[in-house]
Design a protein around this motif. Sequence first.
Motif, PDB file in Angstrom:
ATOM      1  N   THR A  19      47.647  33.068  35.564  1.00 17.81           N
ATOM      2  CA  THR A  19      47.037  34.385  35.652  1.00 17.81           C
ATOM      3  C   THR A  19      45.578  34.217  36.060  1.00 17.81           C
ATOM      4  O   THR A  19      44.854  33.423  35.451  1.00 17.81           O
ATOM      5  N   PRO A  20      45.125  34.946  37.081  1.00 15.66           N
ATOM      6  CA  PRO A  20      43.730  34.796  37.504  1.00 15.66           C
ATOM      7  C   PRO A  20      42.762  35.342  36.453  1.00 15.66           C
ATOM      8  O   PRO A  20      43.126  36.195  35.639  1.00 15.66           O
ATOM      9  N   ARG A  21      41.549  34.851  36.497  1.00 20.83           N
ATOM     10  CA  ARG A  21      40.482  35.372  35.650  1.00 20.83           C
ATOM     11  C   ARG A  21      39.784  36.501  36.403  1.00 20.83           C
ATOM     12  O   ARG A  21      39.839  36.568  37.621  1.00 20.83           O
ATOM     13  N   GLY A  22      39.102  37.380  35.705  1.00 20.67           N
ATOM     14  CA  GLY A  22      38.333  38.442  36.348  1.00 20.67           C
ATOM     15  C   GLY A  22      39.222  39.420  37.106  1.00 20.67           C
ATOM     16  O   GLY A  22      38.941  39.753  38.255  1.00 20.67           O
ATOM     17  N   ILE A  23      40.273  39.912  36.455  1.00 19.01           N
ATOM     18  CA  ILE A  23      41.277  40.709  37.154  1.00 19.01           C
ATOM     19  C   ILE A  23      40.807  42.123  37.510  1.00 19.01           C
ATOM     20  O   ILE A  23      41.535  42.857  38.173  1.00 19.01           O
ATOM     21  N   ASN A  25      38.226  42.498  39.392  1.00 17.42           N
ATOM     22  CA  ASN A  25      37.565  42.305  40.682  1.00 17.42           C
ATOM     23  C   ASN A  25      38.552  41.651  41.642  1.00 17.42           C
ATOM     24  O   ASN A  25      38.885  40.475  41.501  1.00 17.42           O
ATOM     25  N   VAL A  26      39.006  42.430  42.614  1.00 16.41           N
ATOM     26  CA  VAL A  26      40.039  41.937  43.529  1.00 16.41           C
ATOM     27  C   VAL A  26      39.546  40.790  44.392  1.00 16.41           C
ATOM     28  O   VAL A  26      40.316  39.901  44.749  1.00 16.41           O
ATOM     29  N   CYS A  27      38.244  40.763  44.710  1.00 12.94           N
ATOM     30  CA  CYS A  27      37.706  39.656  45.512  1.00 12.94           C
ATOM     31  C   CYS A  27      37.775  38.348  44.724  1.00 12.94           C
ATOM     32  O   CYS A  27      38.110  37.298  45.284  1.00 12.94           O
ATOM     33  N   THR A  28      37.494  38.421  43.439  1.00 12.55           N
ATOM     34  CA  THR A  28      37.599  37.255  42.568  1.00 12.55           C
ATOM     35  C   THR A  28      39.040  36.766  42.514  1.00 12.55           C
ATOM     36  O   THR A  28      39.306  35.566  42.575  1.00 12.55           O
ATOM     37  N   ILE A  29      39.964  37.702  42.404  1.00 11.28           N
ATOM     38  CA  ILE A  29      41.388  37.341  42.371  1.00 11.28           C
ATOM     39  C   ILE A  29      41.767  36.630  43.666  1.00 11.28           C
ATOM     40  O   ILE A  29      42.368  35.553  43.644  1.00 11.28           O
ATOM     41  N   PHE A  30      41.422  37.229  44.792  1.00  4.52           N
ATOM     42  CA  PHE A  30      41.784  36.638  46.080  1.00  4.52           C
ATOM     43  C   PHE A  30      41.134  35.269  46.279  1.00  4.52           C
ATOM     44  O   PHE A  30      41.738  34.371  46.852  1.00  4.52           O
TER      45      PHE A  30
END
Length: 192
Positions: A19-23, A25-30
Amino acid sequence: MRTVVAIVLLIALAGCGSTPRGINNVCTIFDQKDGWFGNWYRAAKSTEREYGVPASVLMATIRIESGFDSDARPPRKKLLGVIPWKRKSTAYGYSQALDGTWQGYKRETGRWRASRTDFADAIQFVGWYHYNSHRKNGIALNDAYSLYLAYYAGQAGYARGVWRGNAGMQKSARKAANMANSYADQMRQCGR
């Protein structure tokens, strides 16, 4: 040589299921999910091209449904208040697709090997479902609020208006719409 190949494959696959962190913020996810395998931006844009639903709406739907947890499931009911029992639905994976709906998706699209725990498959499902909500109920492809209501209530439930008297459903749809707007702004700022 085999050891080097194995290490490279492990590194390439290391972040695929996490699972990504900082969900929020879509740029952080990408940025976190941009490997050779499992490139989430590429998957979101591919789905956007195929179904016409903006990537921000697709990502917001998954954010609200599962928080980008590949193994997300509804909590178990408790028997006698303490014994874990059945789950309230068969929702599973990134998209929280129900068993029957997922089978219908695979049958209609021919994507027989699709998995609810694979992000690219899950976002394709969300795009397909939103596109069908547009086709069946006349919802604009960029109307995150109404698309989410149809996703939550089902297309027939949306058509019957079951969401009108359901404050919880409307609240979730507002969250999805706000998240989609936020994601769209973020994507413009980071050049995605």
